[in-house]
Scaffold this active site. Structure first.
Site, PDB file in Angstrom:
ATOM      1  N   GLY A  64       0.762  -1.119   0.063  1.00  0.00           N
ATOM      2  CA  GLY A  64      -0.077   0.032   0.130  1.00  0.00           C
ATOM      3  C   GLY A  64       0.820   1.239  -0.107  1.00  0.00           C
ATOM      4  O   GLY A  64       1.880   1.266   0.450  1.00  0.00           O
ATOM      5  N   CYS A  91       5.558  -5.795   1.536  1.00  0.00           N
ATOM      6  CA  CYS A  91       5.846  -4.670   1.559  1.00  0.00           C
ATOM      7  C   CYS A  91       5.356  -3.947   2.759  1.00  0.00           C
ATOM      8  O   CYS A  91       5.443  -3.885   3.763  1.00  0.00           O
ATOM      9  CB  CYS A  91       5.554  -4.036   0.056  1.00  0.00           C
ATOM     10  SG  CYS A  91       6.304  -2.358  -0.165  1.00  0.00           S
ATOM     11  N   TYR A  92       4.263  -3.170   2.393  1.00  0.00           N
ATOM     12  CA  TYR A  92       3.482  -2.118   3.473  1.00  0.00           C
ATOM     13  C   TYR A  92       2.832  -3.400   4.670  1.00  0.00           C
ATOM     14  O   TYR A  92       2.870  -2.946   5.743  1.00  0.00           O
ATOM     15  CB  TYR A  92       2.360  -1.384   2.911  1.00  0.00           C
ATOM     16  CG  TYR A  92       1.844  -0.609   4.014  1.00  0.00           C
ATOM     17  CD1 TYR A  92       2.486   0.518   4.930  1.00  0.00           C
ATOM     18  CD2 TYR A  92       0.379  -1.029   4.440  1.00  0.00           C
ATOM     19  CE1 TYR A  92       1.558   1.404   5.832  1.00  0.00           C
ATOM     20  CE2 TYR A  92      -0.341  -0.141   5.430  1.00  0.00           C
ATOM     21  CZ  TYR A  92       0.395   0.676   6.010  1.00  0.00           C
ATOM     22  OH  TYR A  92      -0.282   1.710   7.125  1.00  0.00           O
ATOM     23  N   HIS A 182       7.663  -7.331  -3.633  1.00  0.00           N
ATOM     24  CA  HIS A 182       6.484  -7.990  -4.020  1.00  0.00           C
ATOM     25  C   HIS A 182       6.700  -9.031  -4.947  1.00  0.00           C
ATOM     26  O   HIS A 182       7.055  -8.968  -6.056  1.00  0.00           O
ATOM     27  CB  HIS A 182       5.919  -6.609  -5.249  1.00  0.00           C
ATOM     28  CG  HIS A 182       5.381  -5.566  -4.325  1.00  0.00           C
ATOM     29  ND1 HIS A 182       3.892  -5.474  -3.705  1.00  0.00           N
ATOM     30  CD2 HIS A 182       6.073  -4.211  -4.095  1.00  0.00           C
ATOM     31  CE1 HIS A 182       3.880  -4.352  -3.314  1.00  0.00           C
ATOM     32  NE2 HIS A 182       5.195  -3.660  -3.536  1.00  0.00           N
ATOM     33  N   GLU A 184       4.098 -10.823  -5.921  1.00  0.00           N
ATOM     34  CA  GLU A 184       3.112 -11.074  -7.101  1.00  0.00           C
ATOM     35  C   GLU A 184       3.386 -10.466  -8.567  1.00  0.00           C
ATOM     36  O   GLU A 184       2.726 -10.836  -9.421  1.00  0.00           O
ATOM     37  CB  GLU A 184       1.642 -10.334  -6.476  1.00  0.00           C
ATOM     38  CG  GLU A 184       1.988  -8.979  -6.360  1.00  0.00           C
ATOM     39  CD  GLU A 184       2.418  -8.480  -5.031  1.00  0.00           C
ATOM     40  OE1 GLU A 184       2.115  -7.168  -4.613  1.00  0.00           O
ATOM     41  OE2 GLU A 184       3.396  -9.013  -4.558  1.00  0.00           O
ATOM     42  N   ASP A 240     -17.932 -11.700 -21.322  1.00  0.00           N
ATOM     43  CA  ASP A 240     -18.517 -11.926 -20.075  1.00  0.00           C
ATOM     44  C   ASP A 240     -20.058 -12.208 -20.273  1.00  0.00           C
ATOM     45  O   ASP A 240     -20.780 -13.109 -19.729  1.00  0.00           O
ATOM     46  CB  ASP A 240     -18.434 -10.527 -19.349  1.00  0.00           C
ATOM     47  CG  ASP A 240     -17.102 -10.288 -19.221  1.00  0.00           C
ATOM     48  OD1 ASP A 240     -16.104 -11.015 -19.166  1.00  0.00           O
ATOM     49  OD2 ASP A 240     -16.593  -8.965 -18.871  1.00  0.00           O
ATOM     50  N   LYS A 382     -11.192 -11.909 -15.336  1.00  0.00           N
ATOM     51  CA  LYS A 382     -11.303 -12.031 -17.001  1.00  0.00           C
ATOM     52  C   LYS A 382     -10.857 -13.475 -17.221  1.00  0.00           C
ATOM     53  O   LYS A 382     -11.442 -14.036 -18.072  1.00  0.00           O
ATOM     54  CB  LYS A 382     -10.744 -11.083 -17.607  1.00  0.00           C
ATOM     55  CG  LYS A 382     -11.128 -10.865 -18.829  1.00  0.00           C
ATOM     56  CD  LYS A 382     -12.459 -10.472 -19.093  1.00  0.00           C
ATOM     57  CE  LYS A 382     -12.654  -9.779 -20.471  1.00  0.00           C
ATOM     58  NZ  LYS A 382     -13.918  -9.138 -20.769  1.00  0.00           N
TER      59      LYS A 382
END
Length: 526
Positions: A64, A91-92, A182, A184, A240, A382
């Site tokens: 964040g 991280c944060y 990070h 990710e 979708d 998605k």
């Protein structure tokens, strides 16, 4: 929605506590790719009662933009640390964990943004399993201003970097881990391995989240919600709405009626494809409204892009509402809401959803319709919607289709829209996509399309001087739907496209390729 158990209730689940990082969604996507179900919830909602009800097998604290020393800095509820499950701070999230558990965070003295390399301090910790196989360093991605200067009691360093001596810290007894970087993001070379080590190695999750299981469970949930009621679905022909319609039809059959409003602003031939697939192949009750003249007539003389969107949105809603009211006894409205939309709608800082939806979509349906919502895709990203579409047997031409904005070609024709300009763009766009498919590049590209610019240039074609339009081609790549860059076509490919378009599309005498990066149309109104 009805008060029935969600189709995720029988699966192992991870809770991601969101502190506002722009890449929090990537944590969820990485875990879902491993077959681990997870949800993102803002820090100020993830209290003790919520955690007890959700029942996570592990908790991840996201990054964040805040500092733990700011006034009203976001913090984790103490229940996070008392839940008796593994916790990972990123991280944060690492700084919050240390600040709350008795460590010390210092601000502003060692900012670090970008590529860094960590090396192991403890070789046999399960969190680092499979790393450092090709040497003593691993590339990671840092993005921090503050840093941990003293660890909380019980923690030790298991990996470090020159700029972050506490890059990875751990309290193995409580199964608490934290990284300054990070894992990710794709810039962290083995970030997926690190996250897998946490959820599967440390937390012991099996990874039981599959599209086959989701399909079966969601069909049951739709049936329990709808019972013998009737459902209306606004079908656009995009990924979708197509997947939502087929899934709902599998659950309730002819209780579903799809309404397809053809604005006349779709890609060439797509309206016929939608009608053929859903009415003829799936035998789904379909109302096809050919409203091209209405939309094109109303757009005559309109050049302001926001005015175009507002007109298209209002007209679409009015037509859909009128057609839906003809379906007697309808109680439910099906929508293709996706999980990123849900995340943005509950984000503690509001998220970017307002800007995204203003740019891409045509507006929401009116409350006066007074219908209960059926949103079978609201737990999916998605890429998961595409996987579900394949599980349902939808043709790849629909499942793999590039995103298409709600206002259609209206936002790809800057300036005034006329039937002639729409036809010109449809033909040029079709040639462009045809060449991309012939080259085997369609699935490598996130989104490709043509734009008919409001610019004419002088040219000579044969022995005749021309004064015709300039057409721009765009193609972008994306690995995660969060950022994008232009696709590096070879010159001979662009030459073939330009030659075909100029030869086959009357009204275009110049083709250019736009290499400006752009955000991908993730939330695209489909």
């Amino acid at each position: 929605m009805a008060n029935t158990a969600p189709p995720t209730a029988n699966h192992e689940r991870v809770l991601i506590v969101d502190f506002g990082s722009q890449v929090t969604q990537l944590i969820a996507r990485r875990l879902r790719e491993m077959g681990v179900y997870c949800e993102i919830h803002p820090f100020n909602k993830a209290d003790g009662a919520f955690i007890a009800d959700y029942g996570p097998k592990a908790i991840i604290l996201s990054g964040g933009p805040s500092s733990v020393y700011w006034d009203n800095a976001p913090m984790a509820d103490t229940a996070v640390y008392e839940a008796g499950v593994p916790v990972l701070g990123i991280c944060y999230g690492q700084q919050v964990m240390m600040h709350q558990l008795g460590g010390t965070v210092e601000g502003g003295t060692s900012r670090e943004f970008g590529r860094a390399f960590i090396e192991p301090v403890v070789q046999d910790d399960p969190f680092l399993s499979g790393l450092f196989a090709n040497g003593d360093k691993e590339q990671v991605w840092m993005s921090h201003g503050d840093h941990v200067s003293h660890m909380a009691p019980g923690f030790g360093v298991i990996a470090k970097s020159p700029g972050a001596p506490m890059a990875v810290i751990a309290d193995p007894e409580r199964r608490f881990y934290a990284t300054q970087f990070h894992p990710e993001v794709h810039h962290t070379t083995h970030g997926r391995t690190i996250l897998s080590n946490f959820v599967k190695g440390v937390a012991g999750l099996k990874g039981d989240w599959t599209m086959a299981a989701f399909r079966e469970e969601m069909v049951g949930k739709i049936r329990a919600q709808v019972k013998d009621g009737k459902v209306i679905c606004g079908l656009s022909g995009g990924v979708d709405s197509s997947v939502a319609a087929v899934l709902i039809h599998e659950a309730v059959g002819d209780q579903l009626t799809c309404v397809f409003v053809d604005t006349g602003l779709m890609r060439m031939g797509e309206a016929d494809e939608v009608v053929t697939l859903f009415r003829d192949h799936y035998n789904i009750p379909l109302v096809h409204v050919d409203a091209g003249d209405t939309f094109l007539g109303g757009l005559k003389g309109v050049s302001d892009p926001e005015a175009k969107r507002k007109f298209i949105g209002k007209t679409f809603i009015d037509i859909f509402d009128a057609e839906a009211s003809k379906v007697g006894g309808a109680q439910f409205l099906a929508q293709g809401t996706l999980y990123p939309d849900v995340i943005e709608s509950v984000s503690f800082d509001g998220g970017p959803s307002v800007t995204i939806k203003s740019h891409h979509n045509v507006g929401g349906l009116p409350e006066r319709m007074n219908l209960k919502l059926v949103e079978p895709l609201r737990e999916l990203f998605k890429d998961e919607v595409r996987a579900l579409g394949r599980e349902l047997g939808l043709p790849e031409a629909f499942v793999g289709r590039h995103p298409f904005p709600g206002p259609g070609l209206a936002i790809r024709i800057p300036g005034e829209i006329t039937p002639e300009r729409v036809e010109t763009l449809q033909k040029a766009d079709a040639i462009y996509l045809d060449e991309i498919r012939k080259a085997g590049l369609y699935n490598e590209i996130w989104q490709a399309f043509a734009v008919l610019l409001p610019v004419n240039t002088v040219g000579v074609m044969g022995d005749v001087r021309t004064y015709e339009s300039v057409l721009a081609l765009r193609a972008v790549t994306s690995t995660d739907g969060m950022t994008a860059d232009y696709y590096p076509f070879p010159h001979d490919f662009l030459g073939r496209c330009a030659t075909r378009i100029i030869n086959e599309v009357k009204g275009v005498n110049r083709v250019v390729y736009d290499v400006t990066s752009k955000p991908p149309a993730r939330s695209s109104g489909e």
